[in-house]
Design a protein around this motif. Structure first.
Motif, PDB file in Angstrom:
ATOM      1  N   THR A 154      37.697  43.356  45.236  1.00  0.00           N
ATOM      2  CA  THR A 154      39.127  43.659  45.304  1.00  0.00           C
ATOM      3  C   THR A 154      39.402  45.130  45.024  1.00  0.00           C
ATOM      4  O   THR A 154      40.548  45.553  45.026  1.00  0.00           O
ATOM      5  CB  THR A 154      39.931  42.801  44.301  1.00  0.00           C
ATOM      6  OG1 THR A 154      39.466  43.087  42.979  1.00  0.00           O
ATOM      7  CG2 THR A 154      39.798  41.328  44.617  1.00  0.00           C
ATOM      8  N   GLY A 155      38.357  45.902  44.778  1.00  0.00           N
ATOM      9  CA  GLY A 155      38.527  47.327  44.564  1.00  0.00           C
ATOM     10  C   GLY A 155      39.107  47.688  43.219  1.00  0.00           C
ATOM     11  O   GLY A 155      39.653  48.764  43.046  1.00  0.00           O
ATOM     12  N   VAL A 162      33.484  36.590  38.734  1.00  0.00           N
ATOM     13  CA  VAL A 162      34.023  37.814  38.143  1.00  0.00           C
ATOM     14  C   VAL A 162      33.531  39.038  38.916  1.00  0.00           C
ATOM     15  O   VAL A 162      34.310  39.952  39.200  1.00  0.00           O
ATOM     16  CB  VAL A 162      33.653  37.905  36.641  1.00  0.00           C
ATOM     17  CG1 VAL A 162      33.991  39.280  36.075  1.00  0.00           C
ATOM     18  CG2 VAL A 162      34.367  36.814  35.854  1.00  0.00           C
ATOM     19  N   LEU A 163      32.248  39.059  39.265  1.00  0.00           N
ATOM     20  CA  LEU A 163      31.722  40.180  40.054  1.00  0.00           C
ATOM     21  C   LEU A 163      32.453  40.292  41.382  1.00  0.00           C
ATOM     22  O   LEU A 163      32.828  41.387  41.800  1.00  0.00           O
ATOM     23  CB  LEU A 163      30.216  40.008  40.294  1.00  0.00           C
ATOM     24  CG  LEU A 163      29.316  40.275  39.097  1.00  0.00           C
ATOM     25  CD1 LEU A 163      27.894  39.846  39.407  1.00  0.00           C
ATOM     26  CD2 LEU A 163      29.368  41.744  38.699  1.00  0.00           C
ATOM     27  N   ILE A 218      27.297  29.447  34.068  1.00  0.00           N
ATOM     28  CA  ILE A 218      27.335  30.873  33.735  1.00  0.00           C
ATOM     29  C   ILE A 218      27.152  31.717  34.994  1.00  0.00           C
ATOM     30  O   ILE A 218      27.880  32.695  35.209  1.00  0.00           O
ATOM     31  CB  ILE A 218      26.271  31.206  32.663  1.00  0.00           C
ATOM     32  CG1 ILE A 218      26.649  30.532  31.336  1.00  0.00           C
ATOM     33  CG2 ILE A 218      26.105  32.715  32.501  1.00  0.00           C
ATOM     34  CD1 ILE A 218      25.558  30.578  30.285  1.00  0.00           C
ATOM     35  N   ALA A 219      26.208  31.329  35.842  1.00  0.00           N
ATOM     36  CA  ALA A 219      25.974  32.075  37.087  1.00  0.00           C
ATOM     37  C   ALA A 219      27.213  32.037  37.979  1.00  0.00           C
ATOM     38  O   ALA A 219      27.595  33.061  38.571  1.00  0.00           O
ATOM     39  CB  ALA A 219      24.761  31.509  37.823  1.00  0.00           C
ATOM     40  N   ALA A 220      27.863  30.883  38.060  1.00  0.00           N
ATOM     41  CA  ALA A 220      29.064  30.764  38.890  1.00  0.00           C
ATOM     42  C   ALA A 220      30.194  31.621  38.328  1.00  0.00           C
ATOM     43  O   ALA A 220      30.900  32.310  39.077  1.00  0.00           O
ATOM     44  CB  ALA A 220      29.504  29.299  38.990  1.00  0.00           C
TER      45      ALA A 220
END
Length: 146
Positions: A127-128, A120-121, A113-115
Motif C-alpha cells: 500500500t506504499g 502485515v507485510l 504467525i506466518a499468515a
C-alpha cells in the motif's frame, strides 16, 4: 553448514524450498562466499528427497550466480545477499523474537504467525505506507508529536 527443512504440506515445491532456504541463509549471513553447500547425498540423507530435486535447486542457484559447482569438490557460495549493515539488525531480530514468543504464548501456531506476518507485510509494502523513523512505532508510538 545449512540444514534444509522440507515442509511437505507447504504447497511449495521441494526444490523451491531449498532455493528459498539457501537465499534466506545468504541474506542473514549464515552462508558466506566460499562456504560449501551440503552435497546432494547429504541433503537426501537429511530429508529423504530425490537427489535430482537437490541438483535442480543447486542449478537454479547457479543460474542466479549465487553458487558455483567445483567438480570433485562440491558446490560453493559465490556471493552473499546480506545487506551492508545486516549485522546491526540484532535489535530488530531480538524484537521480532520477542514478538513471536508473545504470539506463541497467545496461542498462535507457526501457520497463524506466518499468515499474520504475511498480511502485515502485504499491507505495509503493497500500500506504499512509508517506514516509520527509527525508534518510532508509528503515529501512536514514542516518536509521535502532537
Amino acid at each position: 553448514m545449512i540444514e534444509y527443512r522440507i515442509e511437505r504440506r507447504s504447497g511449495v515445491s521441494t526444490y523451491q524450498q531449498i532455493v528459498q532456504q539457501t537465499k534466506q541463509a545468504l541474506r542473514l549471513g549464515v552462508l558466506q562466499p566460499g562456504d560449501k553447500l551440503p552435497t546432494a547425498r547429504e541433503v537426501v540423507e537429511q530429508t529423504a528427497i530425490n537427489p535430482n530435486t537437490v541438483l535442480k535447486a543447486y542449478r537454479e542457484l547457479e543460474r542466479e550466480g549465487l553458487v558455483e559447482p567445483r567438480p570433485g569438490l562440491g558446490t560453493f557460495v559465490r556471493r552473499s545477499l546480506a545487506r551492508p549493515g545486516a549485522a546491526a539488525d540484532g535489535p530488530l531480530r531480538a524484537g521480532l523474537v520477542g514478538w513471536v514468543d508473545e504470539a506463541r504464548a497467545a496461542g498462535l501456531d507457526r501457520e497463524d504467525i506466518a499468515a499474520l506476518m504475511a498480511a502485515v507485510l502485504e499491507q505495509r509494502f503493497e500500500t506504499g505506507v512509508p517506514a516509520a523513523p527509527h525508534g518510532s512505532t508509528g503515529p501512536e508510538g514514542p516518536a509521535a508529536t502532537d
